[in-house]
Write a protein that holds these residues in place. Structure first.
Motif, PDB file in Angstrom:
ATOM      1  N   GLY A   3      55.549  49.412  42.128  1.00  0.00           N
ATOM      2  CA  GLY A   3      55.414  50.708  42.852  1.00  0.00           C
ATOM      3  C   GLY A   3      53.939  50.489  43.852  1.00  0.00           C
ATOM      4  N   PHE A   4      53.764  49.220  44.223  1.00  0.00           N
ATOM      5  CA  PHE A   4      52.365  48.811  44.844  1.00  0.00           C
ATOM      6  C   PHE A   4      51.174  49.391  44.065  1.00  0.00           C
ATOM      7  CE2 PHE A   4      55.830  48.580  47.902  1.00  0.00           C
ATOM      8  CZ  PHE A   4      55.480  47.648  48.864  1.00  0.00           C
ATOM      9  N   LEU A   5      51.273  49.248  42.929  1.00  0.00           N
ATOM     10  CA  LEU A   5      50.109  49.502  42.030  1.00  0.00           C
ATOM     11  C   LEU A   5      48.815  48.861  42.690  1.00  0.00           C
ATOM     12  CD1 LEU A   5      49.894  51.246  39.275  1.00  0.00           C
ATOM     13  CD2 LEU A   5      49.759  48.832  38.131  1.00  0.00           C
ATOM     14  N   ASN A   6      48.836  47.718  43.088  1.00  0.00           N
ATOM     15  CA  ASN A   6      47.996  47.044  43.557  1.00  0.00           C
ATOM     16  C   ASN A   6      46.932  47.867  44.658  1.00  0.00           C
ATOM     17  OD1 ASN A   6      50.049  46.890  45.121  1.00  0.00           O
ATOM     18  ND2 ASN A   6      49.339  44.898  46.189  1.00  0.00           N
ATOM     19  N   LEU A   7      47.758  48.727  45.471  1.00  0.00           N
ATOM     20  CA  LEU A   7      47.063  49.676  46.342  1.00  0.00           C
ATOM     21  C   LEU A   7      46.805  50.979  45.740  1.00  0.00           C
ATOM     22  CD1 LEU A   7      49.334  48.985  49.405  1.00  0.00           C
ATOM     23  CD2 LEU A   7      46.905  47.891  48.914  1.00  0.00           C
ATOM     24  N   ARG A   8      47.419  51.785  44.853  1.00  0.00           N
ATOM     25  CA  ARG A   8      47.401  52.762  44.548  1.00  0.00           C
ATOM     26  C   ARG A   8      46.161  52.861  43.334  1.00  0.00           C
ATOM     27  NH1 ARG A   8      51.115  54.605  41.053  1.00  0.00           N
ATOM     28  NH2 ARG A   8      52.536  52.475  40.705  1.00  0.00           N
ATOM     29  N   ALA A   9      46.101  51.824  42.456  1.00  0.00           N
ATOM     30  CA  ALA A   9      45.194  51.725  41.255  1.00  0.00           C
ATOM     31  C   ALA A   9      44.042  51.060  41.775  1.00  0.00           C
ATOM     32  CB  ALA A   9      45.888  51.339  40.190  1.00  0.00           C
TER      33      ALA A   9
ATOM     34  N   PRO B 235      41.190  51.949  43.305  1.00  0.00           N
ATOM     35  CA  PRO B 235      40.116  52.821  43.055  1.00  0.00           C
ATOM     36  C   PRO B 235      39.940  53.138  41.667  1.00  0.00           C
ATOM     37  CG  PRO B 235      41.413  53.689  44.817  1.00  0.00           C
ATOM     38  CD  PRO B 235      42.097  52.405  44.313  1.00  0.00           C
ATOM     39  N   LEU B 236      40.655  53.373  40.847  1.00  0.00           N
ATOM     40  CA  LEU B 236      40.711  53.484  39.294  1.00  0.00           C
ATOM     41  C   LEU B 236      40.340  52.207  38.708  1.00  0.00           C
ATOM     42  CD1 LEU B 236      41.156  54.953  36.566  1.00  0.00           C
ATOM     43  CD2 LEU B 236      43.451  54.243  36.819  1.00  0.00           C
ATOM     44  N   ALA B 237      40.663  51.056  39.174  1.00  0.00           N
ATOM     45  CA  ALA B 237      40.086  49.777  38.587  1.00  0.00           C
ATOM     46  C   ALA B 237      38.555  49.483  38.775  1.00  0.00           C
ATOM     47  CB  ALA B 237      40.907  48.482  39.462  1.00  0.00           C
ATOM     48  N   PHE B 238      38.047  50.038  39.764  1.00  0.00           N
ATOM     49  CA  PHE B 238      36.719  49.887  40.233  1.00  0.00           C
ATOM     50  C   PHE B 238      35.845  50.792  39.130  1.00  0.00           C
ATOM     51  CE2 PHE B 238      37.892  47.704  44.303  1.00  0.00           C
ATOM     52  CZ  PHE B 238      36.931  46.766  44.188  1.00  0.00           C
ATOM     53  N   ARG B 239      36.546  52.038  38.951  1.00  0.00           N
ATOM     54  CA  ARG B 239      35.793  53.016  38.115  1.00  0.00           C
ATOM     55  C   ARG B 239      35.991  52.460  36.607  1.00  0.00           C
ATOM     56  NH1 ARG B 239      38.904  58.311  37.764  1.00  0.00           N
ATOM     57  NH2 ARG B 239      37.178  59.087  36.708  1.00  0.00           N
ATOM     58  N   ILE B 240      37.087  51.512  36.132  1.00  0.00           N
ATOM     59  CA  ILE B 240      37.056  50.975  34.973  1.00  0.00           C
ATOM     60  C   ILE B 240      36.132  49.809  34.880  1.00  0.00           C
ATOM     61  CG2 ILE B 240      38.375  49.872  33.401  1.00  0.00           C
ATOM     62  CD1 ILE B 240      40.979  51.245  34.717  1.00  0.00           C
TER      63      ILE B 240
ATOM     64  N   VAL C 294      46.501  48.285  29.794  1.00  0.00           N
ATOM     65  CA  VAL C 294      46.812  48.335  31.085  1.00  0.00           C
ATOM     66  C   VAL C 294      45.484  48.576  31.773  1.00  0.00           C
ATOM     67  CG1 VAL C 294      47.869  49.819  32.885  1.00  0.00           C
ATOM     68  CG2 VAL C 294      49.010  49.533  30.698  1.00  0.00           C
ATOM     69  N   SER C 295      44.352  48.979  31.284  1.00  0.00           N
ATOM     70  CA  SER C 295      42.993  49.319  31.845  1.00  0.00           C
ATOM     71  C   SER C 295      42.471  47.855  32.048  1.00  0.00           C
ATOM     72  CB  SER C 295      42.105  50.041  30.896  1.00  0.00           C
ATOM     73  OG  SER C 295      41.473  49.021  29.833  1.00  0.00           O
ATOM     74  N   GLU C 296      42.697  46.821  31.479  1.00  0.00           N
ATOM     75  CA  GLU C 296      42.260  45.248  31.574  1.00  0.00           C
ATOM     76  C   GLU C 296      43.154  44.758  32.779  1.00  0.00           C
ATOM     77  OE1 GLU C 296      39.569  42.490  31.667  1.00  0.00           O
ATOM     78  OE2 GLU C 296      39.352  44.525  30.914  1.00  0.00           O
ATOM     79  N   GLY C 297      44.317  45.146  32.687  1.00  0.00           N
ATOM     80  CA  GLY C 297      45.210  44.690  33.906  1.00  0.00           C
ATOM     81  C   GLY C 297      44.687  45.299  35.154  1.00  0.00           C
TER      82      GLY C 297
ATOM     83  N   VAL D 239      41.552  46.018  35.876  1.00  0.00           N
ATOM     84  CA  VAL D 239      40.491  45.413  36.256  1.00  0.00           C
ATOM     85  C   VAL D 239      40.825  44.093  36.875  1.00  0.00           C
ATOM     86  CG1 VAL D 239      38.558  44.181  35.205  1.00  0.00           C
ATOM     87  CG2 VAL D 239      38.926  46.437  34.541  1.00  0.00           C
ATOM     88  N   ALA D 240      41.888  43.284  36.378  1.00  0.00           N
ATOM     89  CA  ALA D 240      42.213  42.105  36.870  1.00  0.00           C
ATOM     90  C   ALA D 240      42.659  42.305  38.166  1.00  0.00           C
ATOM     91  CB  ALA D 240      43.608  41.524  36.073  1.00  0.00           C
ATOM     92  N   LEU D 241      43.124  43.376  38.945  1.00  0.00           N
ATOM     93  CA  LEU D 241      43.493  43.232  40.313  1.00  0.00           C
ATOM     94  C   LEU D 241      42.338  43.170  41.151  1.00  0.00           C
ATOM     95  CD1 LEU D 241      45.066  47.220  40.365  1.00  0.00           C
ATOM     96  CD2 LEU D 241      46.093  44.976  40.777  1.00  0.00           C
ATOM     97  N   ILE D 242      41.178  43.323  40.700  1.00  0.00           N
ATOM     98  CA  ILE D 242      39.921  43.070  41.509  1.00  0.00           C
ATOM     99  C   ILE D 242      39.796  41.538  41.586  1.00  0.00           C
ATOM    100  CG2 ILE D 242      37.397  43.462  41.598  1.00  0.00           C
ATOM    101  CD1 ILE D 242      37.832  45.988  39.693  1.00  0.00           C
ATOM    102  N   GLU D 243      40.223  40.764  40.708  1.00  0.00           N
ATOM    103  CA  GLU D 243      39.955  39.278  40.768  1.00  0.00           C
ATOM    104  C   GLU D 243      40.456  38.644  42.348  1.00  0.00           C
ATOM    105  OE1 GLU D 243      41.153  35.336  37.941  1.00  0.00           O
ATOM    106  OE2 GLU D 243      41.073  37.379  37.237  1.00  0.00           O
TER     107      GLU D 243
END
Length: 467
Positions: A49-55, A57-62, A309-312, A314-318
């Protein structure tokens, strides 16, 4: 002896022909392995569900430590794990690969690299989440992870134990070959030599081997401490150089961005119209992000967290950093400088863009190239140790033997005409994607449940920020 060499050469050629066999796509030929990697980028983006866009901001907080749990299993912080993974993916593919894409597919290829990299983020997230889920925690508190463990332990959970073991061993064997990035040594020496006039490849290779060995001889904790400082510094250094090129040609900036977008849809793009630009952009994005190869999973698996999932996330940022950011700024610098039409090839296009600022400015690029290659060699040394350990055990003797072997091979990259050696290493590198992606497809239902559950707990406040 010559007969043996002939036979081996023939085997390597046939392997490369099969791994990089091309298939037609909208009238343009593209490597089948590229499509194998590109398809799950789109599939997992839609599936999650386009988690790459939705999540994001959360990735940067993590990654900034807002949910850090100091009692969680793992060897390094989530930021340090991301830095180690980035040190493996941020390399010459970002500098030379972007230039190659533009020279073949026109400026429009850079647009498609930007777009497709967003889809690559979803694939990276999927493989890292499952990698942390199935990592092994040792009695001394250290952890081992990677696609080898995802395949062997994950597929066992769904009744495919024998298949999982086979795919895990296949992956580890390919990773041992793919983890010897001699081309990084070769191409970094070529750039340093072109700028400084240095001709002693053995000396350069030996220096690189000693410098790499000084880092990889330590644990993941020591490696992550080095990369968590080196990666941000080298990225800022390189991007600052690109920013100076753009500022020196700021009047051409609006036209350059417009050209990149127009050329992405133009009928007369260099590689066969808009479709050609798209295919070239897709190919370069696959090479740049390494999403689906599974290598970065090994670094992320060491992260200190109880939540895979939290590390997953974080991997979005890569891929966001290595392709959306670095490759895009590289492309803009090349286009505003206009060096992609000057008859240069590969990294020479980027070097010419730097030379457009001042005659000495390619030295800045040479330093960046060295740092990018150095960080990549550090990361892949660690990846190789983990693959070796999966096959032959994690004893101190076993790991020391591999580290010495890895470092001793590096100087050859600076002095040999690599030829078929690179074909073999590249073939094994991309073969890593076959078992890895098979495992991701088979474990996709579990992945989706994990993601939904984690996001629900974050939204409900069950998982609370620690600061």
């Amino acid at each position: 002896m010559s007969d043996v060499v002939t036979v081996l050469s023939g085997l390597i050629d046939r392997l490369a022909e099969r791994v990089f066999a091309k298939v037609p796509l909208f009238g343009v030929e593209v490597e089948g392995i590229v499509l194998w990697l590109a398809a799950p980028m789109v599939i997992f983006t839609l599936y999650l569900g386009f988690l790459n866009l939705r999540a994001l901001p959360l990735a940067f907080r993590i990654v900034r430590g807002h949910f850090h749990d100091p009692t969680a299993p793992g060897s390094v912080s989530q930021f340090a794990a991301l830095s180690t993974a980035l040190s493996g993916t941020v390399g010459l593919g970002n500098i030379a690969g972007t230039a190659i894409g533009i020279s073949i597919g026109g400026p429009g290829a850079a647009f498609w690299m930007f777009v497709i990299a967003w889809f690559a983020m979803s694939l990276k997230m999927a493989e890292v989440t499952l990698g942390v889920r199935y990592r092994v925690e040792h009695p001394d508190g250290s952890v081992s992870g990677g696609p080898m463990y995802t395949l062997s332990r994950g597929l066992k959970q769904i009744g495919l134990e024998r298949t999982g073991r086979f795919l895990a061993v296949f992956y580890a064997i390919c990773a041992l070959g793919g983890a010897i990035p001699l081309l990084q040594v070769n191409q970094s020496f070529a750039q340093v030599s072109a700028v400084t006039g240095m001709t002693n490849g053995w000396l350069y290779g030996a220096f690189m081997a000693v410098a790499v060995g000084a880092v990889i001889v330590g644990s993941i904790g020591w490696i992550s401490r080095v990369t968590s400082r080196l990666v941000p510094a080298m990225c800022v250094f390189y991007l600052a150089g690109c920013a100076i090129i753009i500022l020196m040609n700021v009047e051409a900036l609006p036209g350059a961005i417009g050209l990149i977008v127009r050329d992405a849809f133009a009928a007369d793009s260099l590689a066969g119209g808009a479709i050609g630009a798209f295919v070239v952009g897709m190919r370069r994005t696959v090479y740049s992000t390494e999403a689906g190869i599974g290598s970065a999973v090994i670094a992320h698996s060491a992260a200190q967290t109880r939540e895979p999932v939290s590390e997953g996330l974080v991997a979005l940022i890569e891929p966001f950093i290595d392709t959306v950011l670095i490759c895009s700024i590289t492309a803009i610098a090349i286009v505003v400088a206009g060096t992609y039409v000057g008859g240069h090839e590969g990294i020479a296009i980027t070097s010419a863009a730097f030379a457009s600022v001042a005659s000495w400015f390619p030295y800045v690029l040479a330093i960046a190239v060295f740092l990018f290659a150095y960080s990549t060699l550090i990361a892949w040394g660690y990846y190789g140790v983990q693959a070796w350990g999966y096959l032959f055990g994690h004893s101190r003797f076993s790991q020391t033997f591999y580290r010495l072997l890895y470092c001793l091979l590096l100087p050859f990259g600076a002095v040999l005409d690599l030829g078929r050696v690179v074909n073999l290493i590249d073939s094994l590198f991309f073969l890593m994607a076959i078992p890895n992606i098979i495992g991701l497809y088979l474990l996709a239902p579990e992945l989706k449940r994990m993601v939904a559950d984690y996001l629900r707990r974050v939204r409900s406040g069950e998982i609370k920020p620690t600061r």
